[in-house]
Motif scaffolding. Structure first.
Motif, PDB file in Angstrom:
ATOM      1  N   LYS A 184       0.835  -1.212   0.000  1.00 42.82           N
ATOM      2  CA  LYS A 184       0.000   0.000   0.000  1.00 42.82           C
ATOM      3  C   LYS A 184       0.867   1.258   0.000  1.00 42.82           C
ATOM      4  O   LYS A 184       0.549   2.247  -0.668  1.00 42.82           O
ATOM      5  CB  LYS A 184      -0.914   0.006   1.224  1.00 42.82           C
ATOM      6  CG  LYS A 184      -2.103  -0.949   1.118  1.00 42.82           C
ATOM      7  CD  LYS A 184      -2.944  -0.919   2.395  1.00 42.82           C
ATOM      8  CE  LYS A 184      -4.095  -1.913   2.312  1.00 42.82           C
ATOM      9  NZ  LYS A 184      -4.894  -1.940   3.572  1.00 42.82           N
ATOM     10  N   ARG A 185       1.964   1.208   0.753  1.00 41.60           N
ATOM     11  CA  ARG A 185       2.861   2.374   0.778  1.00 41.60           C
ATOM     12  C   ARG A 185       3.515   2.597  -0.586  1.00 41.60           C
ATOM     13  O   ARG A 185       3.707   3.738  -1.018  1.00 41.60           O
ATOM     14  CB  ARG A 185       3.922   2.203   1.865  1.00 41.60           C
ATOM     15  CG  ARG A 185       3.379   2.391   3.278  1.00 41.60           C
ATOM     16  CD  ARG A 185       4.500   2.514   4.296  1.00 41.60           C
ATOM     17  NE  ARG A 185       5.242   1.269   4.445  1.00 41.60           N
ATOM     18  CZ  ARG A 185       4.918   0.310   5.302  1.00 41.60           C
ATOM     19  NH1 ARG A 185       3.836   0.446   6.073  1.00 41.60           N
ATOM     20  NH2 ARG A 185       5.651  -0.786   5.390  1.00 41.60           N
ATOM     21  N   LEU A 186       3.845   1.494  -1.267  1.00 40.60           N
ATOM     22  CA  LEU A 186       4.375   1.626  -2.630  1.00 40.60           C
ATOM     23  C   LEU A 186       3.348   2.295  -3.542  1.00 40.60           C
ATOM     24  O   LEU A 186       3.696   3.162  -4.348  1.00 40.60           O
ATOM     25  CB  LEU A 186       4.739   0.246  -3.191  1.00 40.60           C
ATOM     26  CG  LEU A 186       6.010  -0.426  -2.672  1.00 40.60           C
ATOM     27  CD1 LEU A 186       6.180  -1.791  -3.339  1.00 40.60           C
ATOM     28  CD2 LEU A 186       7.234   0.434  -2.937  1.00 40.60           C
ATOM     29  N   VAL A 187       2.095   1.876  -3.396  1.00 41.77           N
ATOM     30  CA  VAL A 187       1.024   2.457  -4.210  1.00 41.77           C
ATOM     31  C   VAL A 187       0.882   3.941  -3.917  1.00 41.77           C
ATOM     32  O   VAL A 187       0.780   4.768  -4.840  1.00 41.77           O
ATOM     33  CB  VAL A 187      -0.308   1.716  -3.959  1.00 41.77           C
ATOM     34  CG1 VAL A 187      -1.477   2.478  -4.611  1.00 41.77           C
ATOM     35  CG2 VAL A 187      -0.237   0.293  -4.487  1.00 41.77           C
ATOM     36  N   GLU A 188       0.864   4.296  -2.626  1.00 45.08           N
ATOM     37  CA  GLU A 188       0.684   5.698  -2.249  1.00 45.08           C
ATOM     38  C   GLU A 188       1.805   6.568  -2.796  1.00 45.08           C
ATOM     39  O   GLU A 188       1.574   7.692  -3.251  1.00 45.08           O
ATOM     40  CB  GLU A 188       0.611   5.836  -0.727  1.00 45.08           C
ATOM     41  CG  GLU A 188      -0.662   5.294  -0.108  1.00 45.08           C
ATOM     42  CD  GLU A 188      -1.902   5.982  -0.666  1.00 45.08           C
ATOM     43  OE1 GLU A 188      -1.850   7.206  -0.896  1.00 45.08           O
ATOM     44  OE2 GLU A 188      -2.926   5.294  -0.879  1.00 45.08           O
ATOM     45  N   ARG A 189       3.046   6.047  -2.741  1.00 45.86           N
ATOM     46  CA  ARG A 189       4.189   6.847  -3.210  1.00 45.86           C
ATOM     47  C   ARG A 189       4.217   6.982  -4.732  1.00 45.86           C
ATOM     48  O   ARG A 189       4.857   7.886  -5.265  1.00 45.86           O
ATOM     49  CB  ARG A 189       5.507   6.228  -2.719  1.00 45.86           C
ATOM     50  CG  ARG A 189       5.759   6.430  -1.241  1.00 45.86           C
ATOM     51  CD  ARG A 189       7.227   6.211  -0.909  1.00 45.86           C
ATOM     52  NE  ARG A 189       7.651   4.834  -1.137  1.00 45.86           N
ATOM     53  CZ  ARG A 189       7.630   3.879  -0.209  1.00 45.86           C
ATOM     54  NH1 ARG A 189       7.187   4.167   1.010  1.00 45.86           N
ATOM     55  NH2 ARG A 189       8.051   2.660  -0.486  1.00 45.86           N
TER      56      ARG A 189
END
Length: 451
Positions: free
Chosen positions: A150-155
């Motif tokens: 999810k953090r990869l997606v957000e970034r």
């Protein structure tokens, strides 16, 4: 040479050394003879300069070198004959009488001096089957993998410009220019242009992002915030500041599917491989935390297992390094001993205990490694340098040249590799039991001062 022990107290040794004038004269004559056929002096044919003339011209300067070599040789002979290992630099005490030293340099007098030093203690390594420690491990929860993705997606989420006149909402990305002031004065580091800020990300200090909700492209917004009391910049900590913010763009978050195309952006051939890669990285983090805790437990056990006199010079050097670091931290934070609920005297005592622990464990690790024949290969050192170079992209060659030209810096690469190999050697002989714990316990910070 005659060496007489004048002090043997704990790890301290002192010797009085006499270098007879005759021995020094022989060494001087040998040096003069070796240069006779090489030196060129005006008025003399090569190889025909009288030895007496050479002594008058070069005698004292050559004798200075002869004395230095003789002193070094005497020190080494004392160490070899008595099977001693130096713990630090020796301290020499030479005659203060100028006339006496003149006689030595003219080969007309004995050189009498003293040398004092500390030696390394004798450590009986023994066995490690009495060392019992726990290896803490924790299962990697699926939620950790999902959160990481999810953090990869957000970034990497795409953003689309909002329609003209639309106000910014939470999770929108704003592009802003700003100038921060305390009173009427702009402060250093408080001015920037073209900064991207996702509202709700917590990227800026508390309260800053909330005041930009509803802002439109072209708006000028005054944002008033108070820096936290423990803010890293002492000149800003606890102070109120006003930021003049210019909003130059407002974009809404778009959808980002975790598909094969997304995975290829990170060097993976598919979304499945991306997930495996993320899982492997997280498992690596867990393994490192487990290793750190295991190593700490082993060092604690070794600290209790071994007791011996410590070279005070090494302890003092270690203490000064710790103390200087602590004082630098106090200066940067502005805190005092009273603020931390202690006194300088108590803190000095604590840091000295830490220094003693570090020296004791360092000597134990070195002795175990030597007795076990632990070696660090050149390939292992090279891999260590490569690991360091990864932190400085584009400067790899400069970093490589630095380590190759600086033996002390190279030793700093070699030392932790040697230590880890010794730790592995001991763990293979100790009783290690595995204990499953929670993620929180596994990642609970170590007391770095003791580590």
């Amino acid at each position: 040479m005659q060496a007489t022990e004048t002090l043997s107290q704990g790890l301290k040794r002192e010797y009085q050394v006499v270098l007879p004038a005759g021995e020094l004269a022989e060494k001087l004559d040998a040096q003069i003879a070796s240069m006779k056929d090489k030196v060129q002096i005006k008025g003399f044919r090569p190889g025909k300069v009288p030895v007496g003339h050479l002594k008058r011209v070069y005698g004292k300067s050559i004798m200075g070198d002869v004395v230095q070599e003789a002193v070094n040789a005497a020190q080494q002979k004392i160490l070899d004959d008595n099977k001693l290992r130096l713990a630090g630099a020796p301290k020499f005490n030479f005659p203060e009488d100028r006339g006496e030293m003149e006689k030595v340099l003219e080969a007309n007098g004995d050189l009498t001096f003293s040398v004092a030093f500390e030696i390394l203690p004798t450590i009986e390594v023994g066995t490690f089957d009495d060392v019992e420690i726990e290896s803490l491990v924790a299962e990697v929860p699926e939620s950790d993998i999902e959160d990481s993705i999810k953090r990869l997606v957000e970034r990497n989420r795409p953003y689309n410009a909002r329609e003209e006149g639309a106000g910014a909402e939470k999770d929108d990305k704003l592009t802003i220019d700003f100038v921060g002031k305390i009173g009427d004065e702009a402060f250093e580091g408080g001015t920037a242009q073209g900064v991207d800020l996702v509202l709700g990300s917590g990227q800026f200090i508390p309260g800053f992002e909330d005041q930009l909700v509803g802002a439109k492209v072209g708006d000028d917004v005054k944002v008033t915030v108070t820096f936290p009391a423990d803010y890293s910049a002492e000149n800003l900590a606890g102070k109120e500041a006003v930021f003049d913010v210019k909003v130059t763009a407002v974009a809404a978050p778009g959808e980002q599917a975790v598909d094969d195309e997304f995975a290829k952006g990170f060097g993976f051939e598919s979304a499945e491989k991306l997930r495996e890669g993320v899982a492997d990285r997280i498992k690596g983090d867990y393994a490192k935390a487990s290793r750190d805790k295991l190593k700490r437990a082993l060092l604690d056990a070794l600290d209790k297992k071994y007791s011996f006199d410590l070279p005070q010079e090494l302890v003092e050097q270690e203490f000064q390094g710790i103390w200087n670091q602590a004082m630098a931290q106090q200066r940067s934070t502005g805190k005092t001993f009273e603020d931390e609920g202690t006194t300088e005297e108590a803190q000095r005592a604590d840091y000295r205990r830490i220094a003693e622990r570090r020296v004791r464990l360092g000597l134990v690790v070195a002795e175990v490694g030597d007795s076990a024949g632990v070696q660090v290969t050149e390939d292992e050192v090279t891999r260590g340098i490569v690991e360091q170079a990864r932190a400085f992209p584009g400067q790899e060659k400069m970093l490589w040249d630095y380590y190759q030209k600086n033996p002390q810096a190279l030793a700093q690469i070699r030392a932790p590799i040697f230590e880890d190999k010794v730790i592995d050697h001991i763990l293979a002989k100790a009783k290690v039991t595995e204990k499953t714990v929670s993620k929180e316990e596994l990642f609970k910070p170590l007391d770095d001062e003791q580590a």
